[in-house]
Scaffold this motif. Structure first.
Motif, PDB file in Angstrom:
ATOM      1  N   PHE B 168     -13.541   6.668  22.338  1.00  0.00           N
ATOM      2  CA  PHE B 168     -13.201   7.882  23.095  1.00  0.00           C
ATOM      3  C   PHE B 168     -12.633   7.482  24.457  1.00  0.00           C
ATOM      4  N   TRP B 169     -11.558   8.056  24.850  1.00  0.00           N
ATOM      5  CA  TRP B 169     -10.886   7.627  26.090  1.00  0.00           C
ATOM      6  C   TRP B 169     -10.441   8.803  26.974  1.00  0.00           C
ATOM      7  N   PHE B 170     -10.490  10.014  26.417  1.00  0.00           N
ATOM      8  CA  PHE B 170      -9.998  11.185  27.167  1.00  0.00           C
ATOM      9  C   PHE B 170     -11.195  11.947  27.707  1.00  0.00           C
ATOM     10  N   PRO B 171     -11.215  12.524  28.895  1.00  0.00           N
ATOM     11  CA  PRO B 171     -10.066  12.685  29.799  1.00  0.00           C
ATOM     12  C   PRO B 171      -9.801  11.452  30.668  1.00  0.00           C
ATOM     13  N   THR B 172      -8.559  11.268  30.949  1.00  0.00           N
ATOM     14  CA  THR B 172      -8.163  10.258  31.918  1.00  0.00           C
ATOM     15  C   THR B 172      -8.405  10.850  33.313  1.00  0.00           C
ATOM     16  N   PRO B 173      -8.457  10.011  34.333  1.00  0.00           N
ATOM     17  CA  PRO B 173      -8.648  10.553  35.686  1.00  0.00           C
ATOM     18  C   PRO B 173      -7.581  11.595  36.052  1.00  0.00           C
ATOM     19  N   THR B 174      -6.322  11.344  35.671  1.00  0.00           N
ATOM     20  CA  THR B 174      -5.276  12.316  36.038  1.00  0.00           C
ATOM     21  C   THR B 174      -5.457  13.632  35.282  1.00  0.00           C
ATOM     22  N   ALA B 175      -5.871  13.532  34.013  1.00  0.00           N
ATOM     23  CA  ALA B 175      -6.076  14.769  33.238  1.00  0.00           C
ATOM     24  C   ALA B 175      -7.233  15.582  33.831  1.00  0.00           C
ATOM     25  N   LEU B 176      -8.264  14.853  34.283  1.00  0.00           N
ATOM     26  CA  LEU B 176      -9.413  15.533  34.891  1.00  0.00           C
ATOM     27  C   LEU B 176      -8.994  16.264  36.171  1.00  0.00           C
ATOM     28  N   VAL B 177      -8.141  15.604  36.953  1.00  0.00           N
ATOM     29  CA  VAL B 177      -7.659  16.248  38.187  1.00  0.00           C
ATOM     30  C   VAL B 177      -6.780  17.446  37.834  1.00  0.00           C
ATOM     31  N   LEU B 178      -5.969  17.275  36.777  1.00  0.00           N
ATOM     32  CA  LEU B 178      -5.136  18.404  36.335  1.00  0.00           C
ATOM     33  C   LEU B 178      -6.001  19.626  36.002  1.00  0.00           C
ATOM     34  N   ALA B 179      -7.076  19.372  35.260  1.00  0.00           N
ATOM     35  CA  ALA B 179      -7.911  20.495  34.813  1.00  0.00           C
ATOM     36  C   ALA B 179      -8.747  21.075  35.945  1.00  0.00           C
ATOM     37  N   ALA B 180      -9.379  20.208  36.708  1.00  0.00           N
ATOM     38  CA  ALA B 180     -10.358  20.692  37.686  1.00  0.00           C
ATOM     39  C   ALA B 180      -9.734  21.080  39.024  1.00  0.00           C
ATOM     40  N   TRP B 181      -8.586  20.494  39.347  1.00  0.00           N
ATOM     41  CA  TRP B 181      -7.978  20.747  40.658  1.00  0.00           C
ATOM     42  C   TRP B 181      -6.725  21.615  40.533  1.00  0.00           C
ATOM     43  N   ILE B 182      -5.814  21.199  39.640  1.00  0.00           N
ATOM     44  CA  ILE B 182      -4.556  21.948  39.491  1.00  0.00           C
ATOM     45  C   ILE B 182      -4.771  23.235  38.674  1.00  0.00           C
ATOM     46  N   GLY B 183      -5.647  23.158  37.641  1.00  0.00           N
ATOM     47  CA  GLY B 183      -5.858  24.328  36.774  1.00  0.00           C
ATOM     48  C   GLY B 183      -6.243  25.584  37.547  1.00  0.00           C
ATOM     49  N   PRO B 184      -7.326  25.538  38.334  1.00  0.00           N
ATOM     50  CA  PRO B 184      -7.693  26.733  39.102  1.00  0.00           C
ATOM     51  C   PRO B 184      -6.602  27.167  40.087  1.00  0.00           C
ATOM     52  N   ALA B 185      -5.875  26.147  40.629  1.00  0.00           N
ATOM     53  CA  ALA B 185      -4.793  26.498  41.571  1.00  0.00           C
ATOM     54  C   ALA B 185      -3.701  27.286  40.863  1.00  0.00           C
ATOM     55  N   ILE B 186      -3.377  26.835  39.652  1.00  0.00           N
ATOM     56  CA  ILE B 186      -2.342  27.532  38.872  1.00  0.00           C
ATOM     57  C   ILE B 186      -2.849  28.920  38.461  1.00  0.00           C
ATOM     58  N   ALA B 187      -4.144  28.989  38.096  1.00  0.00           N
ATOM     59  CA  ALA B 187      -4.719  30.289  37.720  1.00  0.00           C
ATOM     60  C   ALA B 187      -4.592  31.277  38.877  1.00  0.00           C
ATOM     61  N   LEU B 188      -4.941  30.799  40.053  1.00  0.00           N
ATOM     62  CA  LEU B 188      -4.877  31.667  41.232  1.00  0.00           C
ATOM     63  C   LEU B 188      -3.426  32.030  41.560  1.00  0.00           C
TER      64      LEU B 188
END
Lengths: 310, 268
Positions: B168-188
């Motif tokens: 198992f290798w996912f999430p990568t650090p960048t994917a985690l940042v995408l989901a946890a940091w960029i995701g809510p920003a995009i939602a807002l």
């Protein structure tokens, strides 16, 4: 006693259109006040101004002592509004609609369930309380909308065309509800263009025309002010003979409007002339059993006004 | 702020969405496609499991993004890691945008179309509470949907690629940042955009066309990374998030400042 609603020179324009133009009147606490007028007369705009959801371009208003322009939320907290369209959420159930209203009108949490259940029962919606409102008849939606307007026990209720599009039975139910609300001592402002409805329900009426208040008062006051004296009907035990009719026609200030069966309808603006007509009718052998002046109907008043303003 | 009112408005909007089968099936369908369908398809492609190393050609530069442990994998495994971990991961940012577009339909323009707006404007909430209720109604499900989709995507990616990658290798650090940091920003961003637009247009379709343009941002990220024009490294993503949050704050403040019961009622 402080007026429940006091309006002073209130006006609102939409671009070049003056929807409400310098309207002034007062509504006393516990009064059912009718706002009459054709479509586009400014009735709905006036309600929106009084509820503080539209801002006036001139003039001022006080509702329960509050200024709707500056204290809109406080005004709306103490008023209920039934909009012209029921404006209920059709994908939600009747119970969910009332719950939402109770929440946003800040009904105390422990009371919400009891209040919602009580209104569902009182407005005959209990059996279908959990069905989507989209499947309700127009009358049921209207009852739900009225229940929603009452969920927070408002002191003033604005009803905008409450029976528009309803069948006679549903209209009757709404009239009964207004009577109940009146008995509870709440102040009601009823917008309608149904004259019979206004006449039956309202203590006083204001007639709007092109945004202006064309008349204000009770139906009787308006009739006396705007119309010639209404006819007087003389009723006899048996159909009056020609001698009786001729004698009455000869009285000064009296003219015969019509003879129908046992009745003679006369135009007699002065009470003195009526007394003279009664005297000669009896003297010529007429067996008079009743005499009375018919009240003007709101319809007569309304159309007289429309004639004045057009 | 009266949170009871804000919560009630948000709850009412979400109840309405829940009763809208087309909306629910749209959300579920697109979610299943992005979070399960596409990773399943890529993971099941017959990639080479031969010897480690080898040159990826034009994609070779992107392997620098990968953790050291993955840089020596066979070509096929590295392609899978690049596609699932880096190229496609930004795609699930479409989820919050889609949810906000759908919930946005319940916002002011939707209320006007369903002729319920006048009733809503008569509630005793002040303008800010009314606006905030609509924003919360869009933001909460969008952020939740992003989190759920990301979790589902992570499970599927790991299940289909583990045999190739060796665990198992996912999430990568960048994917985690995408989901946890960029995701809510995009939602807002989607919410603030759709609610703001919804106060100023006449129909739901107009609102959707305008908010739909935001999805071009996501497409640009995916294409940019795929063509090597944009490398979504951790610093880039963190900076990108800050910019989006700044735009969010401006949009929410602008929306609240421009919100006017009077204007909405005049057009109701």
């Amino acid at each position: 006693m402080t007026a429940a609603i006091a309006v002073d020179g209130l006006a609102r324009a939409f671009g070049p259109v003056q929807a409400v133009d310098g309207v002034s009147f007062q509504v006393e606490p516990g009064e059912v006040f009718g706002l009459l007028g054709p479509n586009g007369a400014g009735k709905t705009t006036l309600i929106r101004l009084l509820a503080g959801v539209l801002l006036p371009t001139a003039g001022s208003a006080r509702v329960l002592g509050l200024d709707p322009t500056r204290e809109g939320p406080a005004v709306r907290q103490r008023c209920g509004v039934l909009t012209e369209m029921p404006a209920v959420y059709e994908r939600l159930s009747a119970r969910q609609n009332l719950w939402f209203a109770a929440e946003v009108f800040d009904v105390p949490v422990p009371e919400v369930t009891r209040r919602v259940d009580h209104l569902l029962g009182e407005f005959g919606l209990g059996e279908r309380a959990d069905e989507p409102v989209g499947g309700f008849s127009k009358g049921m939606k209207q009852r739900l909308a009225i229940a929603r307007a009452l969920v927070h026990n408002p002191e003033v209720l604005f009803l905008d065309e409450p029976t528009a599009g309803l069948d006679p039975v549903a209209s009757r139910q709404v009239h009964d509800l207004v009577d109940t609300i009146r008995e509870e001592g709440r102040t009601v402002v009823l917008c309608t263009h149904r004259l019979v409805e206004a006449e039956a329900l309202c203590d006083r009426v204001g007639v709007l025309s092109r945004g202006r208040l064309a008349a204000l008062g009770t139906v009787r006051e308006l009739g006396e002010r705007l119309l010639a004296a209404s006819p007087v009907t003389l009723t006899f035990l048996e159909p009056p003979g020609e001698a009786v009719v001729r004698a009455i026609a000869g009285v000064r200030g009296v003219s015969i409007e019509g003879v129908l069966g046992r009745s003679i309808e006369i135009a007699a603006p002065e009470d003195e002339s009526i007394a003279g007509a009664i005297q000669v009718a009896v003297a010529t052998g007429g067996r008079l059993i009743a005499a009375g002046r018919r009240e003007h109907t709101l319809e007569e008043v309304y159309f007289a006004l429309q004639g004045d303003v057009t | 702020m009266n949170w009871r009112t804000v919560r009630a408005i948000a709850k009412k909007d979400l109840l309405e969405v829940r009763q809208n089968r087309i909306a629910i099936w749209s959300i579920l369908g697109v979610s299943a496609l992005f979070s399960v369908g596409i990773p399943l398809l890529i993971g099941l492609l017959p990639f080479d499991t031969g010897p480690s190393g080898g040159d990826l050609g034009p994609l070779e530069a992107l392997t620098a993004l990968m953790p050291a442990a993955h840089q020596d994998l066979p070509i096929g495994a590295r392609i899978v890691v690049l596609m699932l971990g880096y190229f496609l991961a930004p795609l699930f940012l479409m989820i919050p945008l889609m949810v906000t577009a759908i919930v946005g339909a319940e916002s002011f323009v939707g209320e006007r179309e369903r002729r319920t707006l006048e009733g809503l404007l008569y509630i005793p909430a002040d303008d800010l509470d009314l606006y905030a209720g609509k924003v919360v109604a869009g933001a909460v499900p969008a952020i939740l949907a992003t989190a759920l989709n990301f979790s589902a995507y992570a499970v599927v990616v790991n299940l289909v690629s583990a045999p190739l990658v060796g665990g198992f290798w996912f999430p990568t650090p960048t994917a985690l940042v995408l989901a946890a940091w960029i995701g809510p920003a995009i939602a807002l961003l989607g919410v603030s955009g759709s609610v703001l637009v919804s106060t100023r247009v006449e129909t739901f379709l107009e609102a959707n066309q305008l908010t739909g343009m935001l999805s071009m941002l996501i497409v640009a990220m995916v294409v940019g990374q795929g063509t090597g024009l944009l490398v979504l490294s951790l610093p880039v993503l963190l900076l990108f998030g800050i910019v989006i949050y700044a735009v969010d704050i401006v949009l929410v403040r602008l929306g609240a400042a421009l919100f006017s019961r009077d204007r909405l009622m005049a057009r109701a």
